[in-house]
Enzyme design. Structure first.
Site: not given
Length: 433
Positions: A207, A326
């Protein structure tokens, strides 16, 4: 289920040194000679650190049989290291990880609750010395002691020396600051939705990017956030409420099952997609672990990423999409973007986002230099990849050569490139004393 399995394996690997100590001290493998060591690690991780045992049958019974001994050994290990949280057991591993010791502590000011000037004043009252806005990455690299800077690229990001801990700081516990790596801030910053927009955050948990989107939107508009895990969504909901985020809808749903034709999403013009990936760019990973994922695993991840990116581009009103991972692997990054752009023909194109960013995409195809990369060595961040796609033709988000963030979001400085010094706000919010 595949993504959940990847997440479980990744977390098990992250806790591998701790799990090995627990297995040894509890003598579990000696007592259960038929139990494979890797399976033992997964069982112990799920039992002590995860979401509870998901398996059934004899493996579940075996793990429960040794539960009391394992919990006692975990408590003893935490006592030896003088820590109270399970996560703190990872600190020595993170410090030893290549690149981890040089990545600064990045602090994103949550502008839904406060402003940069007030947070700077707060830290100065706590004894920190503010050195102004950084002019180069080298200035960030030289930080030490109780000194901090304003980042040279992102206008609401403060930079402290590596491993500075703010988890018990009042600003963090009250939601006034978010501890978020600089590279992780790039997707929302480059998507830069205008206030009032309807936005999709396709793979949202935990989040941080969602709260960043809300801050850019100034809580004006609507965010649709999806994740398949109920507990992760519950944790995310708590975090968003603490950060003062409103106007969001969380859905426990696989994004691939979301219908782009649903009238609910008819006004969605910006979309952020940060799908499951190998995580090979995370500097806190255990040295040697995950350094070379198998070709089969990369192929499986890339196939999923292509599928979810293609699905995301199917929303009829979509104008701009940010795709990020990532991961350091070309298979999950440039190759995915190239394949989907070829599949979509001339409907979408890459934006040359953030031209001043020093690290560009690998030369995998013509135009790949429009993409962004990040790394501990070059940008003092986690390893990251970001691509900004826009719809071609009438109503396109911005001219191809302009920085994406500056083109759509005047709050970063009208007519300026991202990274320009932020203008002081006239109205301050919830000053923290």
């Amino acid at each position: 289920h595949v993504r959940q399995l990847y997440a479980l394996v990744a977390e098990t690997l992250r806790y591998a040194p701790v799990l090995e100590k627990l297995l040894a001290s509890a003598a579990l493998l000696q007592a259960e000679k038929k139990l494979p060591p890797q399976l033992a690690k997964v069982l112990v991780y799920d039992l002590l650190f995860g979401k509870g045992l998901k398996c059934g049958g004899r493996w579940k019974a075996l793990a429960r049989r040794h539960r009391a001994r394992l919990e006692a050994e975990l408590a003893r290990l935490k006592g030896q290291q003088k820590v109270s949280r399970n996560e703190d057991l990872l600190a020595p591993v993170q410090a030893a990880s290549p690149g981890a010791s040089q990545v600064p502590r990045y602090v994103r000011v949550n502008t839904l609750k406060t402003c940069v000037d007030d947070v700077i004043d707060f830290f100065k009252r706590q004894g920190y010395s503010y050195l102004g806005q950084a002019a180069s990455v080298e200035e960030l690299r030289a930080l030490s002691g109780k000194k901090f800077l304003l980042d040279l690229h992102l206008p609401e990001l403060l930079v402290f020396p590596p491993q500075t801990d703010f988890h018990d700081n009042l600003l963090y516990t009250s939601g006034h600051i978010i501890l978020q790596d600089k590279a992780s801030c790039l997707p929302a910053f480059l998507l830069s939705p205008a206030a009032g927009s309807h936005v999709i955050d396709a793979c949202a948990a935990p989040g941080n990017k969602t709260s960043h989107l809300a801050a850019i939107l100034q809580n004006k508009g609507q965010i649709f956030a999806f994740d398949v895990d109920t507990k992760r969504l519950a944790t995310m909901n708590t975090m968003l409420m603490r950060a003062g985020v409103t106007g969001f809808q969380l859905a426990q749903q696989d994004f691939l099952t979301v219908d782009p034709g649903d009238p609910k999403y008819s006004k969605v013009t910006p979309l952020l997609l940060d799908p499951s990936c190998s995580g090979s760019g995370m500097v806190a990973r255990v040295p040697g672990q995950e350094a070379a994922p198998s070709a089969e695993r990369l192929q499986a991840l890339a196939a999923f990423q292509r599928k979810v990116l293609s699905h995301a581009l199917g929303f009829p009103a979509l104008r701009r999409l940010v795709y990020s991972t990532c991961s350091l692997h070309r298979e999950e990054n440039e190759d995915v973007v190239h394949a989907v752009l070829r599949e979509r023909g001339s409907a979408f194109r890459l934006v040359n986002a953030f031209p001043s960013w020093p690290c560009r995409g690998l030369a995998a195809f013509p135009g790949a230099e429009c993409c962004l990369r990040a790394s501990p060595a070059d940008t003092l961040t986690h390893g990251f990849f970001v691509a900004v796609l826009e719809r071609c033709g009438e109503g396109a988000a911005a001219p191809r050569i302009l920085p994406a963030a500056a083109a759509e979001n005047p709050q970063h400085g009208e007519g300026t490139e991202p990274g320009a010094a932020p203008k002081k706000r006239k109205r301050k919010k919830q000053r923290v004393k």
